[in-house]
Design an enzyme around this catalytic site. Structure first.
Site, PDB file in Angstrom:
ATOM      1  N   THR A  69       5.729  -4.392   0.913  1.00 15.96           N
ATOM      2  CA  THR A  69       6.041  -3.549   2.057  1.00 15.96           C
ATOM      3  C   THR A  69       6.343  -4.360   3.313  1.00 15.96           C
ATOM      4  O   THR A  69       5.637  -5.325   3.604  1.00 15.96           O
ATOM      5  CB  THR A  69       4.796  -2.686   2.364  1.00 15.96           C
ATOM      6  OG1 THR A  69       4.443  -2.010   1.181  1.00 15.96           O
ATOM      7  CG2 THR A  69       5.054  -1.720   3.494  1.00 15.96           C
ATOM      8  N   THR A 108       0.162  -4.375   3.278  1.00 15.81           N
ATOM      9  CA  THR A 108       1.089  -4.673   2.194  1.00 15.81           C
ATOM     10  C   THR A 108       0.260  -5.125   1.000  1.00 15.81           C
ATOM     11  O   THR A 108      -0.858  -5.611   1.169  1.00 15.81           O
ATOM     12  CB  THR A 108       2.114  -5.744   2.610  1.00 15.81           C
ATOM     13  OG1 THR A 108       2.972  -6.026   1.503  1.00 15.81           O
ATOM     14  CG2 THR A 108       1.455  -7.037   3.056  1.00 15.81           C
ATOM     15  N   GLY A 109       0.814  -4.970  -0.200  1.00 18.28           N
ATOM     16  CA  GLY A 109       0.064  -5.327  -1.404  1.00 18.28           C
ATOM     17  C   GLY A 109       0.019  -4.137  -2.340  1.00 18.28           C
ATOM     18  O   GLY A 109       0.873  -3.247  -2.265  1.00 18.28           O
ATOM     19  N   GLY A 155      -0.873  -0.783  -3.533  1.00 21.28           N
ATOM     20  CA  GLY A 155      -1.310   0.437  -2.859  1.00 21.28           C
ATOM     21  C   GLY A 155      -2.547   1.069  -3.461  1.00 21.28           C
ATOM     22  O   GLY A 155      -3.401   1.595  -2.737  1.00 21.28           O
ATOM     23  N   ASP A 191       0.389   3.171  -0.855  1.00 24.62           N
ATOM     24  CA  ASP A 191      -0.333   3.300   0.416  1.00 24.62           C
ATOM     25  C   ASP A 191       0.586   3.443   1.627  1.00 24.62           C
ATOM     26  O   ASP A 191       0.180   3.981   2.669  1.00 24.62           O
ATOM     27  CB  ASP A 191      -1.202   2.061   0.648  1.00 24.62           C
ATOM     28  CG  ASP A 191      -0.343   0.800   0.710  1.00 24.62           C
ATOM     29  OD1 ASP A 191       0.316   0.490  -0.299  1.00 24.62           O
ATOM     30  OD2 ASP A 191      -0.289   0.157   1.775  1.00 24.62           O
TER      31      ASP A 191
HETATM   32  N1  GLY Z   1       2.094  -1.373  -0.815  1.00 24.32           N
HETATM   33  C1  GLY Z   1       3.136  -0.709  -1.428  1.00 24.32           C
HETATM   34  C2  GLY Z   1       2.813   0.048  -2.613  1.00 24.32           C
HETATM   35  O1  GLY Z   1       1.809  -0.170  -3.263  1.00 24.32           O
HETATM   36  O2  GLY Z   1       3.588   0.912  -2.943  1.00 24.32           O
END
Ligand code: GLY
Length: 304
Positions: A149, A200-201, A203, A180
């Protein structure tokens, strides 16, 4: 005083433009939206916007959000198709009293009603990466090369904060999967009276800790942004490992209402900062022994 922080090195050009806007006294809503949109429009960044990687059915479904720290109004879209800038749609939805969070067909229908252009988001690169991955489908599901993200937090000269996100989410996700990034409190949060954060990472793990809200809450209790970010990420990481045996990659950027920033991460992670005293620079953060070590890197260096 103004300040801008964003996840991943891919945000560098966006941060340069957003910083220029903040320097000129343009409001943080426009500056943060522009920062995200520059990342969304670049097809070589395959985890965000145009040229994002598709879900397991080969369809590109994007998530995004926008939160105004002055009013606490937010807009969010999940699994939306054919929209080049989810952050723009999210910002438009943030003006609504109701219906500020829309997913799938409803989000697309609203985008059409608002006159947003519908486009084919796929590129040669996103198609070929999808086809190659389909052949290797027995591999474990993971974020695409950890460029995930784009999350941006900004403070303008009037003291307003905004947080925004945009992503194509987990590569090879299920149709309709929402991470997320469009979930308030998890992927993003902003409150002018305290601070703001964006994540970020993976979700599924970030949501277990309502991470962005938790960081803002810790800042409210008096933690510096760096302390709040480290504490929230490491506590969640430890809890997930203790309760379910593992934690996936989790990173956050945050800022308090004075423009001081912080970064938390449980994996190597690059981010970009600019403020009224410093031009945009890329930094690299690595977790080690319960601390996050941060060093400046050159834009040309090969860090993600
Ligand atoms: N952080 C983005 C996702 O997991 O979609």
């Amino acid at each position: 005083m103004w300040s801008l922080i964003a996840t991943w090195k891919m945000a560098y050009d966006g941060v340069c433009q957003g910083a220029e806007m903040l320097k000129q006294g343009i409001n943080v809503k426009d500056a943060v939206e522009k920062t995200v949109q520059i990342v969304e429009a670049e097809p070589s960044f395959t985890s965000v916007g145009f040229g994002g990687l598709p879900n397991e059915e080969g369809t590109i479904q994007l998530d995004g959000a926008f939160m105004d720290g002055a009013t606490l109004r937010f807009g969010a879209v999940g699994a939306v198709e054919n929209i080049a800038s989810p952050v723009h749609l999210a910002r438009l939805l943030s003006e609504n009293e109701f219906n500020c969070q829309l997913v799938g067909k409803g989000a697309k229908k609203e985008a059409q009603r608002l006159g947003l252009q519908q486009i084919d988001l796929s590129t040669e690169l996103s198609n070929s990466t999808y086809l190659k991955r389909k052949e290797e489908m027995n591999q474990e599901l993971r974020s695409y090369n950890d460029h995930d993200t784009v999350g941006v937090v900004g403070l303008d000269q009037s003291g307003h904060l905004v947080a925004a996100t945009s992503t194509s989410g987990l590569f090879m996700k299920k149709d309709g999967r929402v991470g997320d990034s469009p979930i308030i409190g998890s992927g993003f949060y902003a409150d002018d009276e305290i601070g703001a954060a964006a994540a970020t990472g993976v979700g599924e793990d970030i949501m277990k800790g309502c991470l962005s809200y938790e960081i803002v809450r810790l800042m409210k209790e008096g933690d510096s942004p760096q302390k709040a970010a480290e504490k929230a990420v490491f506590e969640l990481d430890e809890k997930l490992k203790r309760r379910i045996g593992k934690a996936h990659s989790i990173s956050v950027v945050c800022m308090n209402r004075f423009g001081e920033w912080g970064v938390g991460t449980n994996c190597p992670f690059a981010f970009v900062i600019a403020d009224s005293n410093h031009e945009a620079k890329v930094y690299y953060a690595e977790p080690k022994n319960g601390n996050v070590f941060i060093r400046e890197v050159q834009k040309e260096d090969r860090v993600d």
